[in-house]
Design an enzyme around this catalytic site. Structure first.
Site, PDB file in Angstrom:
ATOM      1  NE  ARG A   1      -1.969  -0.221  11.276  1.00  0.00           N
ATOM      2  CZ  ARG A   1      -0.799  -0.750  10.970  1.00  0.00           C
ATOM      3  NH1 ARG A   1      -0.720  -2.012  10.573  1.00  0.00           N
ATOM      4  NH2 ARG A   1       0.304  -0.044  11.048  1.00  0.00           N
TER       5      ARG A   1
ATOM      6  CG  ASN B   1      -2.624   0.394   7.740  1.00  0.00           C
ATOM      7  OD1 ASN B   1      -3.595   0.901   8.276  1.00  0.00           O
ATOM      8  ND2 ASN B   1      -1.388   0.772   8.019  1.00  0.00           N
TER       9      ASN B   1
END
Length: 92
Positions: free
Chosen positions: A19, A37
């Site tokens: 990320r 996620n």
């Protein structure tokens, strides 16, 4: 022309800075959207920019995390113009 891409990445894509690195790459290419996620172990990404910038962005994400990505489910669409920046979404 601005486009939108929505991608689900599966494999070992959590716990490898996916990320935060995706955000850095998005900022580099002027891409707006989000990454998060999922509880099933995948990473979901939605992004908008000029089509060429999106291809470069996705290419660099894949080059960076190719060893961790087992599968990519990608859907292209027209831009909705809803994003002002790229962010990490911490909701599931």
């Amino acid at each position: 022309m601005e486009k939108r891409v929505h991608v689900f990445y599966s494999g070992t894509v959590q716990g490898v800075f996916f990320r935060s690195t995706s955000k850095e790459i998005a900022d580099e290419f002027g891409v707006k959207g989000w990454v998060r996620n999922l509880s099933d172990g995948r990473v979901e990404l939605a992004a908008e920019a000029e089509e060429e910038a999106l291809h470069r962005f996705l290419g660099k994400v894949k080059a960076t995390f190719g060893a961790y990505i087992r599968k990519e489910d990608t859907k292209w669409d027209d831009s909705l113009g809803e994003f002002t920046h790229f962010r990490i979404d911490y909701t599931r």
